[in-house]
Design an enzyme around this catalytic site. Structure first.
Site, mmCIF file in Angstrom:
data_model
loop_
_atom_site.group_PDB
_atom_site.id
_atom_site.type_symbol
_atom_site.label_atom_id
_atom_site.label_comp_id
_atom_site.label_asym_id
_atom_site.label_seq_id
_atom_site.Cartn_x
_atom_site.Cartn_y
_atom_site.Cartn_z
ATOM 1 N N ASP A 153 44.245 68.281 74.860
ATOM 2 C CA ASP A 153 44.835 68.569 73.309
ATOM 3 C C ASP A 153 43.734 67.698 72.520
ATOM 4 O O ASP A 153 43.218 66.720 73.071
ATOM 5 C CB ASP A 153 46.003 67.991 73.419
ATOM 6 C CG ASP A 153 46.494 67.937 72.024
ATOM 7 O OD1 ASP A 153 46.356 68.776 71.124
ATOM 8 O OD2 ASP A 153 47.272 66.773 71.592
ATOM 9 N N ASP A 155 44.529 66.387 68.678
ATOM 10 C CA ASP A 155 45.212 64.998 67.912
ATOM 11 C C ASP A 155 46.143 64.370 68.790
ATOM 12 O O ASP A 155 47.026 64.935 69.544
ATOM 13 C CB ASP A 155 46.354 65.557 66.688
ATOM 14 C CG ASP A 155 45.292 66.386 65.678
ATOM 15 O OD1 ASP A 155 44.385 67.103 65.960
ATOM 16 O OD2 ASP A 155 45.399 66.021 64.384
HETATM 17 P P1 IMP Z 1 46.484 69.435 68.264
HETATM 18 O O1 IMP Z 1 47.262 68.238 68.371
HETATM 19 O O2 IMP Z 1 44.946 69.184 68.734
HETATM 20 O O3 IMP Z 1 46.964 70.730 68.912
HETATM 21 O O4 IMP Z 1 46.337 69.607 66.825
HETATM 22 C C1 IMP Z 1 47.532 69.909 65.832
HETATM 23 C C2 IMP Z 1 47.245 69.707 64.376
HETATM 24 O O5 IMP Z 1 45.979 70.627 63.816
HETATM 25 C C3 IMP Z 1 48.227 70.236 63.488
HETATM 26 O O6 IMP Z 1 49.303 69.200 63.420
HETATM 27 C C4 IMP Z 1 47.602 70.306 62.163
HETATM 28 O O7 IMP Z 1 47.566 69.070 61.453
HETATM 29 C C5 IMP Z 1 46.175 70.788 62.502
HETATM 30 N N1 IMP Z 1 45.728 72.093 62.255
HETATM 31 C C6 IMP Z 1 44.890 72.647 61.494
HETATM 32 N N2 IMP Z 1 44.797 73.825 61.280
HETATM 33 C C7 IMP Z 1 45.714 74.331 62.067
HETATM 34 C C8 IMP Z 1 46.411 75.717 62.422
HETATM 35 O O8 IMP Z 1 45.632 76.576 62.071
HETATM 36 N N3 IMP Z 1 47.285 75.724 63.271
HETATM 37 C C9 IMP Z 1 47.895 74.638 63.788
HETATM 38 N N4 IMP Z 1 47.473 73.446 63.503
HETATM 39 C C10 IMP Z 1 46.417 73.234 62.732
HETATM 40 MG MG MG Z 2 48.341 66.613 69.977
#
Ligand code: IMP
Ligand code: MG
Length: 419
Positions: A153, A155
């Site tokens: 993942d 973030d």
């Molecule tokens: P992950 O933790 O890498 O899955 O990223 C999640 C974060 O990506 C979300 O909290 C958003 O801030 C950001 N984000 C940006 N664009 C999108 C999208 O199209 N769908 C969902 N999350 C997005």
């Molecule tokens: Mg995450």
């Protein structure tokens, strides 16, 4: 009538992991019987090491028993009767295990680092058990190696929420080490963009390091980015300034994903958008709507932070409304709380990981590890990856680094054994 029980149930089940809670409950018994809190003020009682020895033996026996119960569940899975296993009766929410779990050995490993058995006042916690489960999973993967695919993942897992993977990130040399050992890498993130530039801006520390490394050109191609959960696939390429190239959907979509209809996608996103707009109005949120071709979400006004309760309420309402719609039975979606935003994406990370497995020639779930921070059963997006592969649940990027160091250490131990 809304009884207290129903309120507790509705609010809490999705915030608990039943397997972890169950193991925690089992470990509470030896803690109650063998920890000696009075030793702090009664100097003639046995030493802390003696106490820890006895308690560790009891904890370890329990972990061995749980390991056996998981093995029994796996035997039922193979026979097609997983819903009749003892574990299923004890923990109804458990799903598929892709490998056995080395729970006994993992407990000893973590006990030597966290001194769980030495504690007199604090019983084995949620985090203790979560980390033991992670270790047990990677022990099993390394012992039955090779680990063919590791998906991450973005973030909170690779970098802090909303930030980027900068060149000083300690995860970079660890991912390069995995690649050098032949593992394929997938970054399976909800962040959904159709342009390579946007991912380069988020991931440049890692991408530049791979580009500059002495990895053979073919190995450098062993990294892909799967964005928008399962919507945009990019492969590494040294040729382009962004080091990533969009792979056309027809080249990587799974046959089931080809059946997703554009009209259904629009219908589901319209419904989600209406629900999000409603919640913004009702909860007086300082938010704006973001609509994309495969997602819709709410983001805060600049510098505003939503409170956790508001974010959760928004996810649970949207999830409920979508669950009740006929279109949600034709199309997978993922509604989740991103920390300070809420998004509904078409598809989910199970499809994202499955697509990575297929992209690299058909890697099995038992040879794949997904590392993520969102494993609660509602409002969390890594949870769905459990349908596709083994998983590790980390709490912050530093834990990801620790996990990768554990993999390296276990790898070395394994190599020494087989030499
Ligand atoms: P992950 O933790 O890498 O899955 O990223 C999640 C974060 O990506 C979300 O909290 C958003 O801030 C950001 N984000 C940006 N664009 C999108 C999208 O199209 N769908 C969902 N999350 C997005
Ligand atoms: Mg995450």
């Amino acid at each position: 009538m809304t009884t207290r029980y129903r309120v507790e149930y509705a609010l809490k089940t999705h915030r608990r992991d039943q397997l972890i809670e169950w193991i925690k409950g089992l470990l509470a018994v030896p803690f109650v019987l063998h920890s000696q809190p009075t030793a702090v003020f009664e100097p003639r009682s046995e030493s802390v090491d003696q106490m820890a020895g006895i308690t560790q033996r009891r904890y370890a026996e329990i972990m061995r028993d749980v390991e056996e119960i998981v093995n029994d569940h796996i035997a039922h899975q193979l026979a097609g009767t997983h819903d009749r296993s003892k574990l299923k009766l004890l923990v109804p929410s458990v799903a598929t295990f892709f490998t056995p779990l080395a729970l006994h050995d993992a407990f000893i490993w973590q006990d030597q680092r966290r001194f769980i058995s030495w504690r007199r006042f604090v019983p084995p916690s949620f985090n203790d058990v979560r980390l033991i489960l992670n270790t047990s999973q990677i022990m099993s993967l390394v012992r039955n190696g090779p680990l063919d695919l590791v998906t991450f993942d973005g973030d909170v897992t690779l970098y802090d929420d909303g930030k980027s993977l900068t060149p000083d990130n300690a995860v970079i040399p660890r991912i390069l080490r995995l690649m050098r050992n032949g593992s394929r890498i997938g970054i399976v993130t909800a962040a959904g963009y159709s342009e390579a530039r946007r991912y380069y801006e988020r991931l440049y520390g890692l991408l530049d390091a791979i580009h500059a490394s002495d990895l053979p050109a073919a190995s450098k191609q062993n990294l892909i980015v799967m964005g928008g959960e399962s919507n945009y696939c990019f492969k590494f390429t040294g040729d382009s300034p962004d080091l990533l190239k969009l792979v056309p959907r027809n080249d990587w979509l799974l046959p089931e994903m080809m059946l997703w209809q554009e009209s259904d996608i629009t219908e589901l996103l319209d419904l989600a958008e209406a629900s999000l707009r409603d919640t913004i109005k009702n909860l007086r949120m300082e938010a704006s709507i973001v609509r994309k071709d495969r997602a819709v979400g709410i983001i805060p006004q600049p510098t505003h932070r939503f409170c956790r309760e508001t974010l959760e309420e928004t996810v649970l309402i949207t999830q409920k409304i979508l669950d009740m719609s006929p279109v949600s039975h034709r199309l997978p979606f993922c509604a989740f709380n991103g920390g300070n935003d809420v998004f509904v994406d078409i598809g989910d990370k199970s499809w994202g990981v499955l697509a990575c497995q297929r992209f690299f020639g058909g890697i099995e779930g038992g040879k794949t590890l997904h590392v993520g921070d969102q494993f609660l059963s509602a409002g969390a997006n890594d949870f769905k990856a459990r349908l596709a592969c083994t998983t590790a649940w980390i709490a912050n990027p530093a834990e990801t680094v620790q996990l990768l160091d554990e993999i390296a250490e276990l790898d070395e131990m394994q190599q020494r054994k087989t030499r």
